[in-house]
Scaffold this active site. Structure first.
Site, short mmCIF file in Angstrom:
data_model
loop_
_atom_site.label_atom_id
_atom_site.label_comp_id
_atom_site.label_asym_id
_atom_site.label_seq_id
_atom_site.Cartn_x
_atom_site.Cartn_y
_atom_site.Cartn_z
N ASP A 59 0.64 -0.94 0.31
CA ASP A 59 -0.13 0.19 -0.14
C ASP A 59 1.39 1.69 0.45
O ASP A 59 0.24 2.05 -0.21
CB ASP A 59 -0.74 -0.40 1.46
N ASN A 129 -4.43 8.72 2.20
CA ASN A 129 -6.03 8.02 2.68
C ASN A 129 -6.29 8.92 4.03
O ASN A 129 -7.44 9.35 4.43
CB ASN A 129 -4.57 7.27 3.87
N GLU A 130 -5.50 10.06 4.98
CA GLU A 130 -5.89 10.69 6.36
C GLU A 130 -4.28 11.88 5.79
O GLU A 130 -3.29 11.56 5.91
CB GLU A 130 -5.26 10.29 7.17
N THR A 170 -10.06 2.98 5.94
CA THR A 170 -9.83 0.96 6.91
C THR A 170 -8.04 1.56 7.42
O THR A 170 -7.60 0.38 8.11
CB THR A 170 -10.05 0.20 5.63
N LEU A 174 -9.20 3.39 11.81
CA LEU A 174 -9.38 1.82 12.00
C LEU A 174 -8.35 1.93 13.60
O LEU A 174 -9.14 1.09 14.38
CB LEU A 174 -9.74 0.80 11.29
N SER A 175 -7.20 1.60 13.14
CA SER A 175 -6.59 1.50 14.07
C SER A 175 -6.89 2.50 15.81
O SER A 175 -6.68 1.89 16.99
CB SER A 175 -4.78 1.75 13.96
#
Length: 270
Positions: A59, A129-130, A170, A174-175
């Site tokens: 990823d 992603n973030e 995710t 998510l973590s």
């Protein structure tokens, strides 16, 4: 900076030619061997000349490749030669051309981060992603959170917080016990990391058109860093986060195991 467009547009079957391929690989031996094998079999061109860029790794490589070719219109098709591979397709060589021809394409819009450091210098970066804010020392961060110009949380005492896209929901989100978002949801997840005060606050779901402004209170004594995917800015005093109105990338998935299916699988796994 507000706008109505979705973070991720609905998937559609690929209509691009797949005659000229470019193979890029991570630094692992497994990925390099895969690149050599595929290049010998299918040939290769420079990524700038390719119809499709095939990324071989995990990823991390997919994110790097999407960033490198953001706005170029070139679709990226990943094959997993890494560890997690949530953004990657299964590695197979024999039916590659058929898989590319029938793959689903999804257009994604990243988050745009504008950060002001303690010296007043402005920094900008994109995040697929973030965007995450993290304390830099043993002392907890103190954050004031505003949404679309209205203060929603006067003080969040925490290790940090995350603003995640559906694609990134995710991952780190998510973590940190944030929600998994359907891939076409026009939402962003705002998730605290180890909130101390208010202790019971678990975050918020925001429209993807929202602008999130976060002021770091007492930033000189309690320094905070801001990260957009792999780009980190140290000792920030204020950040603004919104979905980019201009930048977009294109990612390809096998039609029988698209992003929607991957997200649903993750939802029922935990």
């Amino acid at each position: 900076m507000n706008h109505p467009t979705p973070s991720i547009e609905a998937s559609q079957t690929a209509s691009v030619p797949v005659e000229k391929l470019a193979f890029v690989a991570s630094e692992t031996e497994e990925a390099r061997l895969a690149k050599d094998s595929l290049t010998a079999r299918f040939g290769t061109v420079a990524p700038e000349e390719a119809d499709v860029i095939v990324a071989l790794g995990g990823d991390g490589l997919m994110l790097q490749t999407l960033h490198a070719f953001m706005g170029s219109g070139k679709p990226i098709y990943g094959m997993n030669r890494g560890s997690v591979g949530f953004l990657m397709n299964e590695y197979r060589e024999n039916d590659l051309i058929s898989r590319l021809t029938n793959a689903d394409m999804t257009t994604i819009r990243p988050l745009e981060l504008v950060a002001i450091d303690e010296d007043g210098k402005e920094h900008s970066a994109l995040a697929i992603n973030e965007v995450s804010l993290l304390r830099q020392t043993s002392q907890a961060a103190r954050l004031k959170i505003s949404v679309d110009g209205r203060v929603r949380l006067e003080e969040l005492v925490c290790d940090g917080c995350i603003v995640a896209t559906p694609a990134g929901s995710t991952a780190y989100n998510l973590s940190a016990h944030g929600p998994i978002l359907p891939i076409t949801a026009q939402l962003l997840a705002l998730t605290p990391i180890s909130a101390f005060r208010p202790r019971r606050w678990r975050g918020a779901l925001l429209p993807n058109r929202a602008q999130v402004d976060i002021d770091i209170l007492d930033h000189q004594k309690r320094p905070v860093s801001a990260s957009a995917d792999h780009t980190e800015i140290r000792r920030v005093s204020r950040v603004s986060i919104c979905e980019s109105q201009k930048a977009e990338g294109v990612i390809m998935f096998d039609s029988d195991h698209g992003w929607d299916e991957r997200i649903l699988t993750e939802m029922f796994r935990y």
